[in-house]
Motif scaffolding. Structure first.
Motif, PDB file in Angstrom:
ATOM      1  N   SER A   9       0.826  -1.206   0.000  1.00  0.00           N
ATOM      2  CA  SER A   9       0.000   0.000   0.000  1.00  0.00           C
ATOM      3  C   SER A   9       0.862   1.259   0.000  1.00  0.00           C
ATOM      4  O   SER A   9       0.586   2.221  -0.726  1.00  0.00           O
ATOM      5  CB  SER A   9      -0.928  -0.004   1.217  1.00  0.00           C
ATOM      6  OG  SER A   9      -1.731   1.147   1.227  1.00  0.00           O
ATOM      7  N   PRO A  37     -14.373   0.829  -6.946  1.00  0.00           N
ATOM      8  CA  PRO A  37     -13.728  -0.208  -6.138  1.00  0.00           C
ATOM      9  C   PRO A  37     -13.722  -1.521  -6.915  1.00  0.00           C
ATOM     10  O   PRO A  37     -14.722  -1.880  -7.524  1.00  0.00           O
ATOM     11  CB  PRO A  37     -14.621  -0.317  -4.901  1.00  0.00           C
ATOM     12  CG  PRO A  37     -15.506   0.862  -4.925  1.00  0.00           C
ATOM     13  CD  PRO A  37     -15.561   1.370  -6.324  1.00  0.00           C
ATOM     14  N   TYR A  55      -8.935  -6.379  -0.385  1.00  0.00           N
ATOM     15  CA  TYR A  55      -9.564  -5.474  -1.344  1.00  0.00           C
ATOM     16  C   TYR A  55     -10.408  -4.485  -0.564  1.00  0.00           C
ATOM     17  O   TYR A  55     -11.216  -4.877   0.273  1.00  0.00           O
ATOM     18  CB  TYR A  55     -10.455  -6.242  -2.328  1.00  0.00           C
ATOM     19  CG  TYR A  55      -9.678  -6.906  -3.432  1.00  0.00           C
ATOM     20  CD1 TYR A  55      -9.660  -6.364  -4.703  1.00  0.00           C
ATOM     21  CD2 TYR A  55      -8.961  -8.066  -3.202  1.00  0.00           C
ATOM     22  CE1 TYR A  55      -8.946  -6.967  -5.725  1.00  0.00           C
ATOM     23  CE2 TYR A  55      -8.244  -8.671  -4.213  1.00  0.00           C
ATOM     24  CZ  TYR A  55      -8.243  -8.122  -5.470  1.00  0.00           C
ATOM     25  OH  TYR A  55      -7.538  -8.718  -6.468  1.00  0.00           O
ATOM     26  N   LYS A  58     -15.775   0.567  -1.139  1.00  0.00           N
ATOM     27  CA  LYS A  58     -15.860   1.935  -1.642  1.00  0.00           C
ATOM     28  C   LYS A  58     -15.329   2.946  -0.627  1.00  0.00           C
ATOM     29  O   LYS A  58     -14.505   3.802  -0.966  1.00  0.00           O
ATOM     30  CB  LYS A  58     -17.311   2.264  -2.003  1.00  0.00           C
ATOM     31  CG  LYS A  58     -17.512   3.670  -2.506  1.00  0.00           C
ATOM     32  CD  LYS A  58     -18.979   3.940  -2.800  1.00  0.00           C
ATOM     33  CE  LYS A  58     -19.198   5.383  -3.172  1.00  0.00           C
ATOM     34  NZ  LYS A  58     -20.604   5.689  -3.385  1.00  0.00           N
ATOM     35  N   LEU A  61     -11.556   2.601  -0.162  1.00  0.00           N
ATOM     36  CA  LEU A  61     -10.821   3.103  -1.318  1.00  0.00           C
ATOM     37  C   LEU A  61     -10.792   4.631  -1.324  1.00  0.00           C
ATOM     38  O   LEU A  61      -9.751   5.244  -1.565  1.00  0.00           O
ATOM     39  CB  LEU A  61     -11.453   2.575  -2.606  1.00  0.00           C
ATOM     40  CG  LEU A  61     -10.694   2.819  -3.899  1.00  0.00           C
ATOM     41  CD1 LEU A  61      -9.326   2.157  -3.868  1.00  0.00           C
ATOM     42  CD2 LEU A  61     -11.501   2.313  -5.082  1.00  0.00           C
ATOM     43  N   TRP A  64      -8.348   5.742   1.220  1.00  0.00           N
ATOM     44  CA  TRP A  64      -6.976   5.523   0.758  1.00  0.00           C
ATOM     45  C   TRP A  64      -6.562   6.623  -0.220  1.00  0.00           C
ATOM     46  O   TRP A  64      -5.462   7.158  -0.137  1.00  0.00           O
ATOM     47  CB  TRP A  64      -6.864   4.138   0.119  1.00  0.00           C
ATOM     48  CG  TRP A  64      -5.470   3.731  -0.216  1.00  0.00           C
ATOM     49  CD1 TRP A  64      -4.479   3.380   0.657  1.00  0.00           C
ATOM     50  CD2 TRP A  64      -4.896   3.624  -1.521  1.00  0.00           C
ATOM     51  NE1 TRP A  64      -3.330   3.059  -0.038  1.00  0.00           N
ATOM     52  CE2 TRP A  64      -3.559   3.197  -1.369  1.00  0.00           C
ATOM     53  CE3 TRP A  64      -5.396   3.839  -2.804  1.00  0.00           C
ATOM     54  CZ2 TRP A  64      -2.717   2.987  -2.449  1.00  0.00           C
ATOM     55  CZ3 TRP A  64      -4.547   3.622  -3.875  1.00  0.00           C
ATOM     56  CH2 TRP A  64      -3.225   3.205  -3.696  1.00  0.00           C
ATOM     57  N   TYR A  65      -7.458   6.983  -1.138  1.00  0.00           N
ATOM     58  CA  TYR A  65      -7.150   8.069  -2.072  1.00  0.00           C
ATOM     59  C   TYR A  65      -6.985   9.396  -1.337  1.00  0.00           C
ATOM     60  O   TYR A  65      -6.101  10.184  -1.670  1.00  0.00           O
ATOM     61  CB  TYR A  65      -8.224   8.197  -3.148  1.00  0.00           C
ATOM     62  CG  TYR A  65      -8.141   7.130  -4.214  1.00  0.00           C
ATOM     63  CD1 TYR A  65      -6.922   6.758  -4.758  1.00  0.00           C
ATOM     64  CD2 TYR A  65      -9.272   6.491  -4.681  1.00  0.00           C
ATOM     65  CE1 TYR A  65      -6.836   5.783  -5.733  1.00  0.00           C
ATOM     66  CE2 TYR A  65      -9.200   5.517  -5.662  1.00  0.00           C
ATOM     67  CZ  TYR A  65      -7.980   5.171  -6.183  1.00  0.00           C
ATOM     68  OH  TYR A  65      -7.901   4.212  -7.146  1.00  0.00           O
TER      69      TYR A  65
END
Length: 117
Positions: A9, A37, A55, A58, A61, A64-65
Motif C-alpha cells: 500500500s 472499487p 480489497y 468503496k 478506497l 486511501w485516495y
C-alpha cells in the motif's frame, strides 16, 4: 516484512505521487484520479495482487485516495484537491464538456447511449 521494507500500500501510494510529480514536470496542472472499487480478482492500477491481499470497499478506497492526496498536499507536491461535489460548488458544470469523462464511468455510459440513439 522487516522494518526496512515497505507495505505494498505504501509503495502504491509513492508510485501514484511520483506519477503526479512527473506529470507536473511535464506541464500538466490538473490531474484526475478515478476508479470504481474493484471486485476481488479484478485489478486496476496495479495488475498483480496476491490471493491474500485485502480489497478495499468503496469507503476504504476513498479513504486511501484521500490519504494519497493529503500526503501530496502536505509535501507540497499538490496545491490542493477536490472531489466532484466540491468542484461543482466552486465553479459548476455549465456544459457537458466541463465534466471529466473516464472510461466506463457513469457519464461515459450515458454519453454512449445518446450516441447509439
Amino acid at each position: 516484512m522487516d522494518e526496512t521494507s515497505m507495505s505494498p500500500s505504501k509503495i502504491y501510494l509513492e508510485l501514484i505521487l511520483a506519477y503526479f510529480e512527473y506529470m507536473g514536470l511535464k506541464g500538466f496542472k490538473n490531474r484526475h484520479l478515478w476508479t470504481n472499487p474493484p471486485d476481488k480478482g479484478v485489478d486496476y492500477i496495479f495488475n498483480i495482487h496476491t490471493d491474500s491481499q485485502k480489497y478495499l470497499d468503496k469507503d476504504g478506497l476513498i479513504a486511501w485516495y484521500h490519504k494519497i492526496l493529503q500526503q501530496g498536499k502536505t509535501t507540497r507536491l499538490l496545491a490542493g484537491y477536490r472531489n466532484f461535489e466540491e468542484e461543482f460548488k466552486k465553479k459548476g458544470f455549465n456544459h457537458p464538456i466541463d465534466l471529466p469523462v473516464f472510461v466506463n464511468s457513469l457519464w461515459c455510459k450515458i454519453l454512449k447511449s445518446f450516441n447509439n440513439e
